[in-house]
Design a protein around this motif. Structure first.
Motif, PDB file in Angstrom:
ATOM      1  N   ALA A 332       0.831  -1.206   0.000  1.00 33.47           N
ATOM      2  CA  ALA A 332       0.000   0.000   0.000  1.00 33.47           C
ATOM      3  C   ALA A 332       0.865   1.255   0.000  1.00 33.47           C
ATOM      4  N   HIS A 333       1.864   1.272   0.860  1.00 27.96           N
ATOM      5  CA  HIS A 333       2.742   2.442   0.905  1.00 27.96           C
ATOM      6  C   HIS A 333       3.498   2.609  -0.408  1.00 27.96           C
ATOM      7  N   GLY A 334       3.904   1.500  -1.028  1.00 24.11           N
ATOM      8  CA  GLY A 334       4.597   1.589  -2.304  1.00 24.11           C
ATOM      9  C   GLY A 334       3.750   2.254  -3.371  1.00 24.11           C
ATOM     10  N   ILE A 335       2.477   1.908  -3.432  1.00 22.36           N
ATOM     11  CA  ILE A 335       1.578   2.476  -4.444  1.00 22.36           C
ATOM     12  C   ILE A 335       1.307   3.950  -4.174  1.00 22.36           C
ATOM     13  N   LEU A 340       2.308   9.917  -5.193  1.00 22.66           N
ATOM     14  CA  LEU A 340       2.601  11.264  -4.696  1.00 22.66           C
ATOM     15  C   LEU A 340       3.920  11.799  -5.232  1.00 22.66           C
ATOM     16  N   PHE A 341       4.937  10.952  -5.314  1.00 19.48           N
ATOM     17  CA  PHE A 341       6.228  11.426  -5.818  1.00 19.48           C
ATOM     18  C   PHE A 341       6.183  11.703  -7.318  1.00 19.48           C
ATOM     19  N   GLY A 377      -4.291  10.772  -3.623  1.00 20.80           N
ATOM     20  CA  GLY A 377      -3.070  10.362  -2.940  1.00 20.80           C
ATOM     21  C   GLY A 377      -3.053  10.765  -1.479  1.00 20.80           C
ATOM     22  N   LEU A 378      -3.482  11.988  -1.182  1.00 22.77           N
ATOM     23  CA  LEU A 378      -3.496  12.455   0.201  1.00 22.77           C
ATOM     24  C   LEU A 378      -4.570  11.753   1.019  1.00 22.77           C
ATOM     25  N   ALA A 379      -5.714  11.445   0.386  1.00 23.85           N
ATOM     26  CA  ALA A 379      -6.762  10.691   1.085  1.00 23.85           C
ATOM     27  C   ALA A 379      -6.272   9.291   1.449  1.00 23.85           C
ATOM     28  N   VAL A 473       0.090   6.963 -16.367  1.00 22.76           N
ATOM     29  CA  VAL A 473       0.753   6.309 -15.236  1.00 22.76           C
ATOM     30  C   VAL A 473       0.034   6.647 -13.935  1.00 22.76           C
ATOM     31  N   VAL A 474      -0.332   7.903 -13.765  1.00 20.96           N
ATOM     32  CA  VAL A 474      -1.038   8.330 -12.553  1.00 20.96           C
ATOM     33  C   VAL A 474      -2.401   7.650 -12.449  1.00 20.96           C
TER      34      VAL A 474
END
Length: 508
Positions: A332-335, A340-341, A377-379, A473-474
C-alpha cells in the motif's frame, strides 16, 4: 528459464545503457523494451511459481537459489510494473541534468535488477549481495541527477549520507547473517525457516535478532535511524524518489520478515516491545514533522517514516494477522508514495521547487487533473476507508491489540493508542497539504503575509495539467489504489498460506 531471464534482462539492459554513448538514440527502445519484457516475465514467474537452485560457491555451501512465494510475489509484481511506469514517466519528460539519458535509464534498470534479486533470493549470502547491488545506482541517481536547484555540496551530502547510513546497516545485517549461518550450518533461507531457531540458545537468538533488526531498521527506515531519508528524497530526481520509497524501503521490511521473523522468531518476540515502541514513536515523529514541513518532497519522506512505523507495530505483534498487515501495508505504501512522488516531481519541474510556503495557483482551477490525483493520494495517505492504505493501518492496530502468545500485551496495546493518534496527525497534515494545493492557499505560516502583488503573481502562474503518458501512469496507480482498497482480499490471499507457514516453520 523464466526466472533467470527475469534477472538477466534488466541487468543486460542496464549494462548496455550505462556503456552507451551519450548521443545514442536507442536508449528509449532498450529501456522501455527491457522494462516491459521484465514485467511480462515477472507476471509469469509469479503465476508459475518458478525457481532455480544450483550450486554456486561449493566451498562455502552457497547456492544460486532464487524462488518466488506468497511473501515475495506482490513485491515482485510491484517492482516490475512500477519500473515500467518509471521508465514511461522518464521518457515522457526532460532528463534531469547531470548526465546522459542512457546513464539515467541504466541506473533505473540496475536498481530493478538488485531489487528483484533481493525479493527472489533464497540464500542468505545471496540475499546480502543482491541487497547491496542497488546501492551504487541509487547513489548515482541522487548525486548526479539530483535537484539542480541546490548546490553541488548539498547533493553530495544527501548522496553521501544515503551511502553511509545504508552501508552501516548492511554491515550489521552481514554480521547477523554470518552469526546465523555459522551456528545453523547453512545459508539456505528455506532451511533456516524450517529450523525456526532450533539449536540456538535464547540469548544467542536474541543477539542475532537484535543485530539483524538494527541493520535492517536503517533501510526501512525506523526512528531514530531515519535521518538519511528526507534529504535523499528531497534531492533525488522523480525516478529516484519513486524507486526509493516504493521499492528500496520494502527491501528492509522484507528482510525483517525473511531473515529475522523466519529464522530467529523467539529473538524477535523478545525484542517486540522495543520494535513496537520505535514504530510508534516513528508514527508520531513523522506526523508532527509533516505538520510543519514546508518542502513537499520532505513531507512525503517524513510520512513514509510514519507509515513504516505502522509496519513495525504489525511485525511486533508476532501474529498471522500482524504479518499479513505488514505485507499489505508494504505494498500500500509503495503504491501511494509512488503516486505522490510522481505528482510532486511533475509540479516541481514546472514550479522549480516544492516549497509549500510559496503562494501557488489553485490546482482545482488551473490543473484539475493534478488536483484530483493529489486529493486521491493524500486521502490514501491519511488512511481513508475504501483506499488501499486503510487496510494496512487498520489491520496493524488490530493485530497489535491482540498479539501472539509471548508478546507483551500492555506495550503493544499502548502502541495502538499512539498509532490512533498518529492517524489523526495523518489526517491533519494531509488536509493541510490538500488545502494549500487544491485551494491554492499559502501555508499557514505565511498566508497572512502574502501581498496583493504576490497574490496576483500566484494567480497568473501557468501550470500545465497532467496529460499523455504521465497522466496514464497516474491513472493506473489511482485505479490500483482504489481496487485494492475495495477488494483487499486480492492481495491478502496471495500471502495468506505462506505467511502462516513462515510463522510456524513449516514450509510449503
Amino acid at each position: 528459464m523464466a526466472l533467470t531471464l527475469l534477472l538477466l534482462v534488466p541487468l543486460v539492459a542496464a549494462i548496455v545503457l550505462l556503456a552507451m554513448p551519450a548521443a545514442a538514440a536507442l536508449d528509449r527502445v532498450i529501456s522501455l523494451g527491457a522494462s516491459v519484457v521484465t514485467a511480462a516475465l515477472g507476471i509469469f514467474v509469479v503465476w508459475a511459481g518458478d525457481s532455480v537452485d544450483v550450486p554456486w560457491i561449493r566451498s562455502l555451501g552457497i547456492r544460486w537459489h532464487f524462488a518466488v512465494d506468497g511473501i515475495s510475489a506482490a513485491l515482485v509484481l510491484l517492482t516490475v510494473l512500477l519500473v515500467v511506469g518509471v521508465v514511461l514517466h522518464a521518457l515522457a519528460g526532460p532528463t534531469p541534468s547531470g548526465g546522459s539519458r542512457s546513464t539515467y535509464l541504466g541506473a533505473i534498470m540496475l536498481v530493478e535488477t538488485g531489487a528483484l534479486a533481493t525479493f527472489l533470493a533464497r540464500d542468505a549470502i545471496l540475499f546480502f549481495i543482491a541487497f547491496e547491488v542497488v546501492l551504487v545506482p541509487m547513489w548515482l541517481l541522487i548525486r548526479r541527477f539530483g535537484d539542480d536547484h541546490v548546490a553541488d555540496e548539498t547533493r553530495a551530502d544527501a548522496a553521501g549520507r544515503f551511502v553511509l547510513f545504508t552501508v552501516f546497516g548492511s554491515t550489521l545485517m552481514l554480521i547477523g547473517i554470518l552469526l546465523l549461518v555459522s551456528h545453523q550450518g547453512t545459508s539456505d533461507l528455506e532451511a533456516l525457516a524450517r529450523m525456526h531457531g532450533a539449536g540456538l540458545s535464547h540469548s544467542l537468538e536474541v543477539a542475532i535478532a537484535a543485530i539483524l533488526l538494527t541493520g535492517l531498521a536503517v533501510k526501512v527506515p525506523l526512528w531514530p535511524l531515519h535521518t538519511w531519508l528526507p534529504s535523499a528524497h528531497t534531492i533525488a530526481p522523480t525516478a529516484g524518489s519513486v524507486l526509493l520509497a516504493a521499492v528500496l524501503l520494502k527491501m528492509g521490511t522484507y528482510g525483517i520478515v525473511r531473515l529475522a521473523v523466519a529464522a530467529v522468531p523467539e529473538g524477535v518476540i523478545a525484542l517486540s516491545p522495543i520494535l513496537a515502541v520505535l514504530g510508534a514513536v516513528g508514527v508520531i515523529w513523522g506526523g508532527l514533522a509533516c505538520l510543519v514541513e514546508r518542502d513537499l518532497k520532505r513531507l512525503i519522506a517524513y510520512s513514509s517514516v510514519a507509515h513504516m512505523g505502522f509496519i513495525a507495530i504489525a511485525l511486533a505483534s508476532g501474529s498471522h494477522t500482524g504479518l499479513q498487515a505488514a505485507l499489505f501495508a508494504n505494498i500500500a505504501h509503495g503504491i501511494v508514495s509512488a503516486l505522490l512522488f510522481f505528482l510532486v516531481g511533475d509540479l516541481k519541474e514546472q514550479w522549480g521547487s516544492a516549497d509549500l510556503s510559496t503562494p501557488r495557483v489553485a490546482l482545482r482551477d488551473r490543473a484539475p487533473r493534478f488536483g484530483v490525483a493529489f486529493v486521491f493520494g493524500l486521502a490514501a495517505a491519511l488512511g481513508l476507508p475504501g483506499l488501499v492504505s486503510f487496510w494496512g493501518e487498520f489491520l496493524s492496530l488490530y493485530a497489535a491489540w491482540s498479539p501472539a502468545e509471548g508478546v507483551n500485551v500492555g506495550v503493544l496495546r499502548g502502541t495502538v493508542v499512539v498509532g490512533a493518534i498518529g492517524l489523526a496527525l495523518a489526517a491533519a497534515y494531509s488536509l493541510r497539504v490538500a488545502r494549500i494545493l487544491w485551494a491554492g492557499e499559502g501555508a499557514p505560516e505565511t498566508a497572512g503575509e502574502v501581498t496583493p502583488a504576490g497574490a496576483r503573481e500566484a494567480a497568473s502562474e501557468v501550470v500545465v495539467d497532467e496529460r499523455g503518458i504521465r497522466w496514464g501512469v497516474v491513472l493506473v496507480l489511482i485505479a490500483v489504489m482504489v481496487t485494492l482498497g475495495v477488494l483487499p482480499h486480492l492481495l491478502l490471499t496471495i500471502s495468506e498460506m505462506d505467511a502462516a507457514a513462515l510463522l510456524t516453520g513449516v514450509t510449503r
